[in-house]
Design a protein around this motif. Structure first.
Motif, PDB file in Angstrom:
ATOM      1  N   ASP A 160       0.825  -1.208   0.000  1.00  0.00           N
ATOM      2  CA  ASP A 160       0.000   0.000   0.000  1.00  0.00           C
ATOM      3  C   ASP A 160       0.860   1.259   0.000  1.00  0.00           C
ATOM      4  O   ASP A 160       0.479   2.278  -0.583  1.00  0.00           O
ATOM      5  CB  ASP A 160      -0.968   0.000   1.191  1.00  0.00           C
ATOM      6  N   VAL A 161       2.041   1.194   0.622  1.00  0.00           N
ATOM      7  CA  VAL A 161       2.964   2.335   0.600  1.00  0.00           C
ATOM      8  C   VAL A 161       3.606   2.448  -0.784  1.00  0.00           C
ATOM      9  O   VAL A 161       3.710   3.536  -1.352  1.00  0.00           O
ATOM     10  CB  VAL A 161       4.036   2.203   1.688  1.00  0.00           C
ATOM     11  N   ALA A 162       4.040   1.298  -1.325  1.00  0.00           N
ATOM     12  CA  ALA A 162       4.655   1.293  -2.654  1.00  0.00           C
ATOM     13  C   ALA A 162       3.689   1.825  -3.710  1.00  0.00           C
ATOM     14  O   ALA A 162       4.100   2.527  -4.647  1.00  0.00           O
ATOM     15  CB  ALA A 162       5.102  -0.122  -3.013  1.00  0.00           C
ATOM     16  N   GLU A 163       2.398   1.529  -3.555  1.00  0.00           N
ATOM     17  CA  GLU A 163       1.405   1.991  -4.512  1.00  0.00           C
ATOM     18  C   GLU A 163       1.245   3.508  -4.501  1.00  0.00           C
ATOM     19  O   GLU A 163       0.849   4.113  -5.501  1.00  0.00           O
ATOM     20  CB  GLU A 163       0.054   1.322  -4.229  1.00  0.00           C
ATOM     21  N   GLN A 164       1.539   4.130  -3.364  1.00  0.00           N
ATOM     22  CA  GLN A 164       1.480   5.587  -3.273  1.00  0.00           C
ATOM     23  C   GLN A 164       2.695   6.247  -3.923  1.00  0.00           C
ATOM     24  O   GLN A 164       2.604   7.336  -4.481  1.00  0.00           O
ATOM     25  CB  GLN A 164       1.383   6.025  -1.805  1.00  0.00           C
ATOM     26  N   PRO A 167       3.482   5.830  -8.669  1.00  0.00           N
ATOM     27  CA  PRO A 167       3.050   6.804  -9.690  1.00  0.00           C
ATOM     28  C   PRO A 167       3.940   8.046  -9.750  1.00  0.00           C
ATOM     29  O   PRO A 167       4.104   8.637 -10.829  1.00  0.00           O
ATOM     30  CB  PRO A 167       1.623   7.162  -9.241  1.00  0.00           C
ATOM     31  N   LEU A 168       4.505   8.442  -8.632  1.00  0.00           N
ATOM     32  CA  LEU A 168       5.395   9.610  -8.608  1.00  0.00           C
ATOM     33  C   LEU A 168       6.720   9.303  -9.292  1.00  0.00           C
ATOM     34  O   LEU A 168       7.366  10.195  -9.832  1.00  0.00           O
ATOM     35  CB  LEU A 168       5.651  10.048  -7.165  1.00  0.00           C
ATOM     36  N   VAL A 169       7.115   8.037  -9.269  1.00  0.00           N
ATOM     37  CA  VAL A 169       8.361   7.625  -9.920  1.00  0.00           C
ATOM     38  C   VAL A 169       8.176   7.578 -11.431  1.00  0.00           C
ATOM     39  O   VAL A 169       9.003   8.107 -12.191  1.00  0.00           O
ATOM     40  CB  VAL A 169       8.828   6.246  -9.402  1.00  0.00           C
ATOM     41  N   VAL A 170       7.102   6.968 -11.883  1.00  0.00           N
ATOM     42  CA  VAL A 170       6.946   6.678 -13.318  1.00  0.00           C
ATOM     43  C   VAL A 170       6.387   7.847 -14.128  1.00  0.00           C
ATOM     44  O   VAL A 170       6.545   7.876 -15.355  1.00  0.00           O
ATOM     45  CB  VAL A 170       6.043   5.445 -13.535  1.00  0.00           C
ATOM     46  N   THR A 172       6.456  10.897 -15.967  1.00  0.00           N
ATOM     47  CA  THR A 172       7.507  11.759 -16.515  1.00  0.00           C
ATOM     48  C   THR A 172       7.090  13.230 -16.558  1.00  0.00           C
ATOM     49  O   THR A 172       7.903  14.094 -16.885  1.00  0.00           O
ATOM     50  CB  THR A 172       7.908  11.294 -17.929  1.00  0.00           C
ATOM     51  N   ASP A 173       5.828  13.519 -16.226  1.00  0.00           N
ATOM     52  CA  ASP A 173       5.408  14.919 -16.084  1.00  0.00           C
ATOM     53  C   ASP A 173       5.882  15.510 -14.769  1.00  0.00           C
ATOM     54  O   ASP A 173       5.905  16.729 -14.607  1.00  0.00           O
ATOM     55  CB  ASP A 173       3.878  15.027 -16.172  1.00  0.00           C
ATOM     56  N   GLU A 174       6.241  14.634 -13.830  1.00  0.00           N
ATOM     57  CA  GLU A 174       6.821  15.100 -12.572  1.00  0.00           C
ATOM     58  C   GLU A 174       8.253  15.572 -12.822  1.00  0.00           C
ATOM     59  O   GLU A 174       8.916  15.110 -13.757  1.00  0.00           O
ATOM     60  CB  GLU A 174       6.831  13.981 -11.526  1.00  0.00           C
ATOM     61  N   SER A 175       8.733  16.456 -11.971  1.00  0.00           N
ATOM     62  CA  SER A 175      10.123  16.892 -12.089  1.00  0.00           C
ATOM     63  C   SER A 175      11.054  15.734 -11.754  1.00  0.00           C
ATOM     64  O   SER A 175      10.653  14.779 -11.060  1.00  0.00           O
ATOM     65  CB  SER A 175      10.394  18.059 -11.132  1.00  0.00           C
ATOM     66  N   VAL A 176      12.281  15.796 -12.244  1.00  0.00           N
ATOM     67  CA  VAL A 176      13.283  14.782 -11.903  1.00  0.00           C
ATOM     68  C   VAL A 176      13.464  14.726 -10.391  1.00  0.00           C
ATOM     69  O   VAL A 176      13.627  13.646  -9.810  1.00  0.00           O
ATOM     70  CB  VAL A 176      14.627  15.090 -12.595  1.00  0.00           C
ATOM     71  N   GLU A 177      13.414  15.875  -9.759  1.00  0.00           N
ATOM     72  CA  GLU A 177      13.591  15.958  -8.310  1.00  0.00           C
ATOM     73  C   GLU A 177      12.554  15.122  -7.567  1.00  0.00           C
ATOM     74  O   GLU A 177      12.898  14.279  -6.725  1.00  0.00           O
ATOM     75  CB  GLU A 177      13.474  17.428  -7.885  1.00  0.00           C
ATOM     76  N   ILE A 178      11.278  15.332  -7.866  1.00  0.00           N
ATOM     77  CA  ILE A 178      10.205  14.594  -7.199  1.00  0.00           C
ATOM     78  C   ILE A 178      10.299  13.108  -7.518  1.00  0.00           C
ATOM     79  O   ILE A 178      10.182  12.246  -6.631  1.00  0.00           O
ATOM     80  CB  ILE A 178       8.827  15.146  -7.615  1.00  0.00           C
ATOM     81  N   SER A 179      10.517  12.776  -8.778  1.00  0.00           N
ATOM     82  CA  SER A 179      10.600  11.378  -9.196  1.00  0.00           C
ATOM     83  C   SER A 179      11.775  10.669  -8.533  1.00  0.00           C
ATOM     84  O   SER A 179      11.659   9.508  -8.102  1.00  0.00           O
ATOM     85  CB  SER A 179      10.727  11.308 -10.712  1.00  0.00           C
ATOM     86  N   ALA A 180      12.907  11.360  -8.413  1.00  0.00           N
ATOM     87  CA  ALA A 180      14.096  10.752  -7.807  1.00  0.00           C
ATOM     88  C   ALA A 180      13.895  10.509  -6.312  1.00  0.00           C
ATOM     89  O   ALA A 180      14.272   9.453  -5.786  1.00  0.00           O
ATOM     90  CB  ALA A 180      15.312  11.648  -8.029  1.00  0.00           C
ATOM     91  N   PHE A 181      13.302  11.466  -5.621  1.00  0.00           N
ATOM     92  CA  PHE A 181      13.037  11.282  -4.188  1.00  0.00           C
ATOM     93  C   PHE A 181      12.033  10.155  -3.965  1.00  0.00           C
ATOM     94  O   PHE A 181      12.158   9.372  -3.013  1.00  0.00           O
ATOM     95  CB  PHE A 181      12.529  12.576  -3.554  1.00  0.00           C
ATOM     96  N   ALA A 182      11.027  10.069  -4.846  1.00  0.00           N
ATOM     97  CA  ALA A 182      10.046   8.984  -4.731  1.00  0.00           C
ATOM     98  C   ALA A 182      10.701   7.631  -4.970  1.00  0.00           C
ATOM     99  O   ALA A 182      10.399   6.643  -4.276  1.00  0.00           O
ATOM    100  CB  ALA A 182       8.906   9.204  -5.725  1.00  0.00           C
ATOM    101  N   ALA A 183      11.628   7.558  -5.931  1.00  0.00           N
ATOM    102  CA  ALA A 183      12.354   6.315  -6.199  1.00  0.00           C
ATOM    103  C   ALA A 183      13.198   5.922  -4.986  1.00  0.00           C
ATOM    104  O   ALA A 183      13.249   4.737  -4.618  1.00  0.00           O
ATOM    105  CB  ALA A 183      13.246   6.479  -7.427  1.00  0.00           C
ATOM    106  N   GLN A 204      12.817   1.390 -15.951  1.00  0.00           N
ATOM    107  CA  GLN A 204      11.998   1.885 -17.045  1.00  0.00           C
ATOM    108  C   GLN A 204      11.904   3.409 -17.016  1.00  0.00           C
ATOM    109  O   GLN A 204      11.959   4.071 -18.055  1.00  0.00           O
ATOM    110  CB  GLN A 204      10.591   1.273 -16.961  1.00  0.00           C
ATOM    111  N   THR A 205      11.810   3.961 -15.797  1.00  0.00           N
ATOM    112  CA  THR A 205      11.753   5.421 -15.649  1.00  0.00           C
ATOM    113  C   THR A 205      13.046   6.060 -16.133  1.00  0.00           C
ATOM    114  O   THR A 205      13.027   7.097 -16.812  1.00  0.00           O
ATOM    115  CB  THR A 205      11.494   5.795 -14.180  1.00  0.00           C
ATOM    116  N   LEU A 206      14.169   5.455 -15.805  1.00  0.00           N
ATOM    117  CA  LEU A 206      15.458   5.976 -16.266  1.00  0.00           C
ATOM    118  C   LEU A 206      15.533   5.992 -17.789  1.00  0.00           C
ATOM    119  O   LEU A 206      16.014   6.963 -18.399  1.00  0.00           O
ATOM    120  CB  LEU A 206      16.597   5.125 -15.693  1.00  0.00           C
TER     121      LEU A 206
END
Length: 228
Positions: A160-164, A167-170, A172-183, A204-206
């Motif tokens: 349930d945590v991973a599911e939250q 989406p922030l990781v994958v 690509t409309d999110e900034s690299v900053e947000i996506s990287a912290f989520a990863a 895949q995100t990379l």
């Protein structure tokens, strides 16, 4: 007994040796971080919870600015580490702050407070995900909440945590900053699990973001750290 940052710094020993005076904001940032670690799990300190008088706690808090405000409010979670009931009470006062840095610190503090705690009383996921989903949520609060989830549920491998976070990781409309912290937080939550799905998600995100998108942001290295 409670320790203070000065017990660690011992600056009186260097005052006569031509030490360079650091900018006050940087000194206060360092003091907040050291104060949190030197009093971790002790429940009391001399900066953020010494007297129990809110005005005196706030006096130290507002000697900081920007990242220093985040560090000071987050240190409360470290000071009350694993004392969920009292710690949440202390952090709650910062939840409704109008300053985004203080709110971000309170969510980061939740992660520090709950790290390694497994109990039926589990308010962090709801509180943080609600904050992340709020309209007009600021960059600072998003980062604090994302890292708070990673710290609070590190090693739990909770779906349930991973599911939250996924989406922030994958997205690509999110900034690299947000996506990287989520990863990074996703990696913390699933650390040691060898979860192929999580690894594939980050890889895949990379690939989708591409070299040009990642090369211009030093935070992109957190994707690799998350995989490790």
């Amino acid at each position: 007994s409670r320790a203070s940052p000065e017990d660690v710094f011992k600056s009186h020993l260097t005052e006569t040796r031509g030490a360079v005076n650091l900018e006050a904001a940087k000194q206060n940032l360092a003091a907040s971080i050291v104060n949190g670690f030197v009093n971790a799990g002790f429940g009391k300190d001399k900066l953020m919870s010494d007297t129990g008088v809110a005005s005196e706690r706030d006096n130290w808090l507002y000697k900081n600015r920007e990242g220093g405000l985040t560090a000071a409010s987050a240190s409360v979670g470290l000071i009350h580490m694993w004392d969920v009931e009292l710690g949440f009470g202390e952090l709650d006062r910062y939840q409704e702050s109008h300053d985004a840095n203080i709110r971000a610190g309170s969510f980061l503090g939740m992660g520090l407070l709950l790290n390694g705690v497994r109990s039926g009383y589990d308010p962090a996921l709801t509180l943080i995900t609600d904050a992340l989903a709020a309209r007009n949520v600021t960059r600072e609060v998003r980062i604090g909440g994302i890292l708070g989830l990673g710290l609070a549920y590190a090693g739990s491998a909770r779906l349930d945590v991973a599911e939250q976070l996924t989406p922030l990781v994958v997205n690509t409309d999110e900034s690299v900053e947000i996506s990287a912290f989520a990863a990074l937080s996703l990696g913390l939550v699933c650390v040691g699990s060898c979860d192929e799905g999580i690894a594939e998600t980050i890889m895949q995100t990379l690939m989708e973001r591409g070299e040009s998108d990642l090369a211009n942001n030093t935070l992109s290295r957190f994707f690799s750290l998350a995989l490790g």
